[in-house]
Design a protein around this motif. Structure first.
Motif, PDB file in Angstrom:
ATOM      1  N   LEU A  84      30.106  85.278  -4.693  1.00 27.20           N
ATOM      2  CA  LEU A  84      29.515  86.623  -4.616  1.00 27.20           C
ATOM      3  C   LEU A  84      28.060  86.539  -4.141  1.00 27.20           C
ATOM      4  O   LEU A  84      27.618  87.334  -3.309  1.00 27.20           O
TER       5      LEU A  84
ATOM      6  N   GLU B 215      28.206  85.237  -0.322  1.00 24.94           N
ATOM      7  CA  GLU B 215      28.901  86.099   0.642  1.00 24.94           C
ATOM      8  C   GLU B 215      28.379  87.533   0.631  1.00 24.94           C
ATOM      9  O   GLU B 215      28.196  88.142   1.677  1.00 24.94           O
ATOM     10  N   ASN B 216      28.162  88.092  -0.558  1.00 22.21           N
ATOM     11  CA  ASN B 216      27.786  89.517  -0.605  1.00 22.21           C
ATOM     12  C   ASN B 216      26.424  89.763  -1.266  1.00 22.21           C
ATOM     13  O   ASN B 216      26.060  90.915  -1.533  1.00 22.21           O
TER      14      ASN B 216
ATOM     15  N   ARG C 137      28.183  96.321  -3.099  1.00 26.12           N
ATOM     16  CA  ARG C 137      28.442  94.974  -2.568  1.00 26.12           C
ATOM     17  C   ARG C 137      29.588  94.284  -3.314  1.00 26.12           C
ATOM     18  O   ARG C 137      30.395  93.571  -2.716  1.00 26.12           O
TER      19      ARG C 137
ATOM     20  N   PHE D 152      33.040  92.817  -1.808  1.00 24.39           N
ATOM     21  CA  PHE D 152      33.508  91.457  -2.111  1.00 24.39           C
ATOM     22  C   PHE D 152      34.962  91.506  -2.600  1.00 24.39           C
ATOM     23  O   PHE D 152      35.811  90.739  -2.148  1.00 24.39           O
TER      24      PHE D 152
END
Ligand SMILES: Cc1ncc(COP(=O)(O)O)c(C=O)c1O
Length: 393
Positions: free
Chosen positions: A345, A348-349, A384, A388
């Motif tokens: 997390l 990636e986000n 976000r 994800f």
């Protein structure tokens, strides 16, 4: 590293090898490098210290309160602490029952290291704020973990009594922290009473970390010291209630003869807490009676928002009852452990959360969200996390 340094490290105290630096802080530092990351990792109020408290500190400097204070704290502050705890939680303390410490963290250090001998045991209900674990180990004692995840993160009297009986005389203390970091749960009057009934039967201390006592969203906080004044070493402070984490002021309260013993470790560790910060804390306890309640209204709005958003996404959690954390279970359909989830997390986000397993047995598969962050950041984080989750269906 030179050979000499290597050899010297080998000669340092054995107990140090039992502990590692805080996993939460190192993850926080690592992810801080990710551009645009929103961090909901640390348990730190996003509010600034109230103006009247800052002004008291400015006055204190102007009056040249720049010298050592008495080791246990100024008499005025100790009296103000006792009065605050009496008015708020009906605790019968006076100034003599109080030591002013360097944050609640030093209170924990002082309490644990004043009690345990090598080989003693400290009962620690988990998930818990991890600090208790290294402090117990570095003092040569052994934590006995009691997983509370099967009872909405509240320790049952039965489980406690069984652990005390099984571990016998080696048990010196039971740690209780409520409202809880990380679970956001708290103990109701009947829970507190039932735990007190068990502890009363044994000569063990209760180390009661009630640093979040001003942040309960339902019933008013009930202190275990109300039921167990002789056995409780109470820890509190201004870090969370008055948004004063950087001032480093905590308090330890106990019967006076026990305070005299605790005062030795406190004195030989830190001499005294910072004088100017003590004057600021005095103002907080005397005239900041409702400072915490005002911040609480805002935290509660955020708690409800985060709880609703996360449950809509399939996470399961109990509605937060106190402190400023949501402890929520990762949906099984994701098939991902808590550490992997937090790492992915973050990278990636760009939202940083803390893996539940950092808080001891029972925390695996959970994540902790600290909602002591602005509503804007919380809204963006929820967006976000949704992205994800969406990318994994
Ligand atoms: C349960 C608990 N106890 C103690 C502390 C430490 O408080 P302080 O900053 O006053 O040392 C924290 C900080 O996060 C906490 O969550």
């Amino acid at each position: 590293m030179t050979d000499k340094v290597q050899r010297l490290i080998g000669r340092m105290r054995d107990d140090l090898s039992q502990v590692t630096p805080s996993a939460i802080r190192s993850f926080d530092q690592e992810v801080s490098k990710i551009p645009g990351i929103i961090k909901l990792t640390l348990g730190e109020p996003d509010f600034n210290t109230p103006e009247h408290i800052k002004n008291a500190a400015i006055e204190s400097i102007k009056e040249n309160h720049t010298h050592y204070a008495p080791s246990n704290g100024t008499p005025e502050l100790r009296a103000a602490v006792a009065n605050f705890l009496d008015k708020k939680y009906q605790l019968n303390y006076s100034a003599e029952n109080v030591i002013v410490t360097v944050g609640a963290t030093e209170s924990i250090w002082t309490a644990v290291s004043s009690i345990v001998n090598r080989g003693d045991k400290v009962i620690i209900p988990t998930p818990i704020w991890p600090m208790y674990i290294p402090i117990t180990k570095v003092n040569g004692a052994e934590p006995v973990f009691l997983d509370t995840s099967d009872n909405h993160f509240v320790l049952t009297p039965e489980k406690l009594e069984q652990a005390i009986k099984e571990n016998g005389d080696a048990v010196k203390a039971v740690v209780l922290n409520f409202p809880s970091n990380p679970t956001g749960m708290t103990y109701r009057r009947e829970d507190v009473k039932a735990i007190a009934e068990v502890v009363k039967k044994y000569d063990v201390f209760v180390i009661a970390d009630e640093i979040y006592s001003e942040l309960t969203y339902g019933d008013k906080h009930v202190s275990i010291a109300e039921y167990l004044p002789d056995q409780t070493i109470l820890i509190n402070g201004v870090s969370k209630s008055h948004a004063m984490t950087g001032w480093r002021i905590g308090v330890l309260c106990a019967p006076e003869p026990i305070i005299k013993q605790l005062a030795k470790i406190h004195q030989y560790s830190v001499t005294t807490a910072t004088r100017v910060a003590q004057d600021a804390a005095q103002e907080a306890f005397e005239n900041g009676f409702e400072d915490g309640s005002e911040m609480k209204l805002e935290y509660e709005k955020r708690a409800n928002f985060v709880y609703e958003e996360m449950t809509k996404m399939g996470f399961t959690a109990h509605q937060p009852e106190g402190a400023f954390y949501l402890f929520t279970k990762i949906p099984a359909s994701l098939n991902m452990d808590d550490k992997t989830f937090c790492r992915k997390l973050a990278y990636e986000n760009k939202v940083a959360l803390v893996a539940g397993s950092s808080f001891g047995p029972g925390g695996e598969g959970y994540i902790r969200i600290s909602y002591a962050a602005s509503m804007d950041n919380l809204k963006e984080s929820m967006k976000r996390i949704k992205e994800f989750m969406g990318s994994r269906v």
